[in-house]
Design a protein around this motif. Structure first.
Motif, PDB file in Angstrom:
ATOM      1  N   GLU A  63     -16.647 -36.777 -33.264  1.00  0.00           N
ATOM      2  CA  GLU A  63     -16.817 -38.178 -33.620  1.00  0.00           C
ATOM      3  C   GLU A  63     -15.868 -38.983 -32.758  1.00  0.00           C
ATOM      4  O   GLU A  63     -14.733 -38.563 -32.519  1.00  0.00           O
ATOM      5  CB  GLU A  63     -16.449 -38.389 -35.097  1.00  0.00           C
ATOM      6  N   ASN A  64     -16.330 -40.145 -32.260  1.00  0.00           N
ATOM      7  CA  ASN A  64     -15.456 -40.985 -31.454  1.00  0.00           C
ATOM      8  C   ASN A  64     -16.068 -42.368 -31.340  1.00  0.00           C
ATOM      9  O   ASN A  64     -17.277 -42.532 -31.512  1.00  0.00           O
ATOM     10  CB  ASN A  64     -15.255 -40.369 -30.062  1.00  0.00           C
ATOM     11  N   ASP A  65     -15.231 -43.360 -31.025  1.00  0.00           N
ATOM     12  CA  ASP A  65     -15.747 -44.736 -30.939  1.00  0.00           C
ATOM     13  C   ASP A  65     -15.776 -45.248 -29.500  1.00  0.00           C
ATOM     14  O   ASP A  65     -15.839 -46.441 -29.268  1.00  0.00           O
ATOM     15  CB  ASP A  65     -14.894 -45.669 -31.812  1.00  0.00           C
ATOM     16  N   CYS A  66     -15.744 -44.318 -28.534  1.00  0.00           N
ATOM     17  CA  CYS A  66     -15.763 -44.746 -27.135  1.00  0.00           C
ATOM     18  C   CYS A  66     -17.173 -45.179 -26.733  1.00  0.00           C
ATOM     19  O   CYS A  66     -18.141 -44.767 -27.365  1.00  0.00           O
ATOM     20  CB  CYS A  66     -15.276 -43.610 -26.241  1.00  0.00           C
ATOM     21  N   PRO A  67     -17.310 -45.987 -25.682  1.00  0.00           N
ATOM     22  CA  PRO A  67     -18.634 -46.536 -25.355  1.00  0.00           C
ATOM     23  C   PRO A  67     -19.672 -45.500 -24.897  1.00  0.00           C
ATOM     24  O   PRO A  67     -20.802 -45.531 -25.372  1.00  0.00           O
ATOM     25  CB  PRO A  67     -18.353 -47.551 -24.251  1.00  0.00           C
ATOM     26  N   ASN A  68     -19.301 -44.585 -24.001  1.00  0.00           N
ATOM     27  CA  ASN A  68     -20.350 -43.729 -23.416  1.00  0.00           C
ATOM     28  C   ASN A  68     -20.485 -42.365 -24.079  1.00  0.00           C
ATOM     29  O   ASN A  68     -21.431 -41.635 -23.789  1.00  0.00           O
ATOM     30  CB  ASN A  68     -20.126 -43.585 -21.915  1.00  0.00           C
ATOM     31  N   LYS A  69     -19.530 -41.990 -24.934  1.00  0.00           N
ATOM     32  CA  LYS A  69     -19.592 -40.723 -25.692  1.00  0.00           C
ATOM     33  C   LYS A  69     -19.673 -39.467 -24.802  1.00  0.00           C
ATOM     34  O   LYS A  69     -20.254 -38.469 -25.210  1.00  0.00           O
ATOM     35  CB  LYS A  69     -20.789 -40.721 -26.663  1.00  0.00           C
ATOM     36  N   ILE A  70     -19.114 -39.582 -23.585  1.00  0.00           N
ATOM     37  CA  ILE A  70     -19.138 -38.419 -22.686  1.00  0.00           C
ATOM     38  C   ILE A  70     -18.397 -37.247 -23.324  1.00  0.00           C
ATOM     39  O   ILE A  70     -18.808 -36.089 -23.213  1.00  0.00           O
ATOM     40  CB  ILE A  70     -18.544 -38.788 -21.306  1.00  0.00           C
ATOM     41  N   CYS A  71     -17.305 -37.552 -24.024  1.00  0.00           N
ATOM     42  CA  CYS A  71     -16.498 -36.508 -24.655  1.00  0.00           C
ATOM     43  C   CYS A  71     -17.317 -35.732 -25.690  1.00  0.00           C
ATOM     44  O   CYS A  71     -17.210 -34.516 -25.787  1.00  0.00           O
ATOM     45  CB  CYS A  71     -15.257 -37.107 -25.285  1.00  0.00           C
ATOM     46  N   MET A  72     -18.138 -36.456 -26.448  1.00  0.00           N
ATOM     47  CA  MET A  72     -18.939 -35.786 -27.472  1.00  0.00           C
ATOM     48  C   MET A  72     -20.061 -34.973 -26.834  1.00  0.00           C
ATOM     49  O   MET A  72     -20.411 -33.898 -27.300  1.00  0.00           O
ATOM     50  CB  MET A  72     -19.508 -36.817 -28.457  1.00  0.00           C
ATOM     51  N   VAL A 111     -12.513 -34.466 -21.956  1.00  0.00           N
ATOM     52  CA  VAL A 111     -11.775 -35.681 -21.646  1.00  0.00           C
ATOM     53  C   VAL A 111     -12.512 -36.884 -22.192  1.00  0.00           C
ATOM     54  O   VAL A 111     -13.714 -37.023 -22.002  1.00  0.00           O
ATOM     55  CB  VAL A 111     -11.592 -35.845 -20.124  1.00  0.00           C
ATOM     56  N   CYS A 112     -11.778 -37.758 -22.870  1.00  0.00           N
ATOM     57  CA  CYS A 112     -12.324 -39.053 -23.233  1.00  0.00           C
ATOM     58  C   CYS A 112     -11.490 -40.083 -22.490  1.00  0.00           C
ATOM     59  O   CYS A 112     -10.393 -40.434 -22.921  1.00  0.00           O
ATOM     60  CB  CYS A 112     -12.251 -39.290 -24.736  1.00  0.00           C
ATOM     61  N   ALA A 113     -12.011 -40.523 -21.343  1.00  0.00           N
ATOM     62  CA  ALA A 113     -11.239 -41.449 -20.509  1.00  0.00           C
ATOM     63  C   ALA A 113     -10.965 -42.783 -21.212  1.00  0.00           C
ATOM     64  O   ALA A 113      -9.840 -43.253 -21.186  1.00  0.00           O
ATOM     65  CB  ALA A 113     -11.932 -41.641 -19.175  1.00  0.00           C
TER      66      ALA A 113
HETATM   67 ZN    ZN Z   1     -15.140 -40.470 -25.411  1.00  0.00          ZN
END
Ligand code: ZN
Lengths: 135, 169
Positions: free
Chosen positions: A91-100, A113-115
């Motif tokens: 779960e994350n609130d970053c824009p592109n969700k690359i980490c997920m 990595v969640c830049a």
């Molecule tokens: Zn992320």
């Protein structure tokens, strides 16, 4: 400036020099050998045993991969899930969700990595895989 | 060493070119997402050419200016530490290898790129206090070696193609 006087000789030399000479082949062979050895260790790393989470360069979580868990990553809105010897940001609130989208990572040397949120999840093997060299 | 106006002009030109390549490179996505400041060093492609036609002091000057200017232009001052470590050390190695005239430009490119990456990773390891950065680095070294071979080949072709008059400054 000793080097400066070299320009005349250098221009003459490199105007005539072959694309690859004897020394180049020797060096290339050595480099290819080194690359092959490095790749072998890179492609077949040990199964990881420790998961470390960094937020903005600071270590916030260090946990083993053997016990399943769901943990909120401190200072973020992200959640770290450990399941079957692998870790994922679920779960994350970053824009592109690359980490997920990276999914579960369980190999030593693996990273998520969640830049945007400056989160780095690193998997390391319990002393088996240190600085890229097997012990 | 005679400093002619022509040499200064060519130095400025190569400096601008290397800065431009550096800025372009910083717009591309990083090779290792976890280490966004680690770069292949396209801007260093110019250095080999500078060593041959201008000499090592000029080439190293270009490298220092580029390593400080590019991070400031793209608004990443921390990147300067990485750029200086990687750029200047590889410029010095390029100068030494070119001046001993034993190995060809493409292989010089590979070796310089490798040192460039090694120095950047060392800085990353020191700054993050995590030696594990090296375990991420195999693709970087391979990518860098291929890029170094490529830029060395471009230098090789340029030296062959440009008229000797244009090279002697
Ligand atoms: Zn992320």
């Amino acid at each position: 400036m000793r080097f400066a006087s070299h320009t005349e000789k250098n221009i003459t030399h490199y105007k005539k020099a072959p694309f690859l000479g004897v020394w180049d082949f020797v060096l290339l062979l050595a480099l290819i050998f080194a690359a092959t050895v490095a790749l072998k260790y890179y492609i077949e790393p040990e199964t990881g045993s420790v998961c470390t989470v960094y937020v903005d360069g600071e270590k916030v979580i260090e946990t083993d991969l053997l016990t399943d868990s769901v943990t909120a990553i401190p200072g973020t809105h992200a959640v770290l899930t450990i399941k079957d010897g692998a870790a994922a940001i679920t779960e994350n609130d970053c824009p592109n969700k690359i980490c997920m989208k990276t999914g579960f990572v369980g190999r030593a040397g693996g990273t998520i990595v969640c830049a945007p949120n400056k989160i780095v999840v690193k998997i390391s093997g319990g002393g088996y895989f240190v600085t890229g060299v097997h012990k | 060493m005679k400093i002619s106006a022509k040499k200064i002009a060519v130095t400025a030109l190569l400096c601008a070119l290397s800065m431009m390549l550096g800025v372009v490179e910083s717009l591309l996505p990083p090779v290792i997402p976890a280490l966004p400041f680690v770069r292949i060093g396209l801007g260093n492609a110019v250095i080999g050419l500078a060593v041959i036609i201008l000499g090592a002091p000029y080439a190293i000057t270009i490298s220092v200016i580029k390593s400080v200017a590019v991070p400031l232009i793209v608004g990443n001052p921390i990147m300067a530490i990485y750029s200086l470590a990687g750029g200047v050390s590889s410029a010095v190695l390029t100068a030494i290898l070119i001046d001993i005239r034993k190995i060809s430009l493409p292989v010089t490119g590979i070796l310089s790129a490798t040192l460039h990456n090694l120095m950047q990773l060392t800085v990353a390891a020191l700054m993050t206090s995590t030696a594990e950065v090296f375990s991420l680095s195999v693709p970087l070294f391979l990518f860098g070696a291929i890029a170094g071979f490529g830029t060395g080949t471009v230098q090789y072709l340029l030296i062959k193609a440009l008229p000797e008059k244009a090279l002697r400054l």
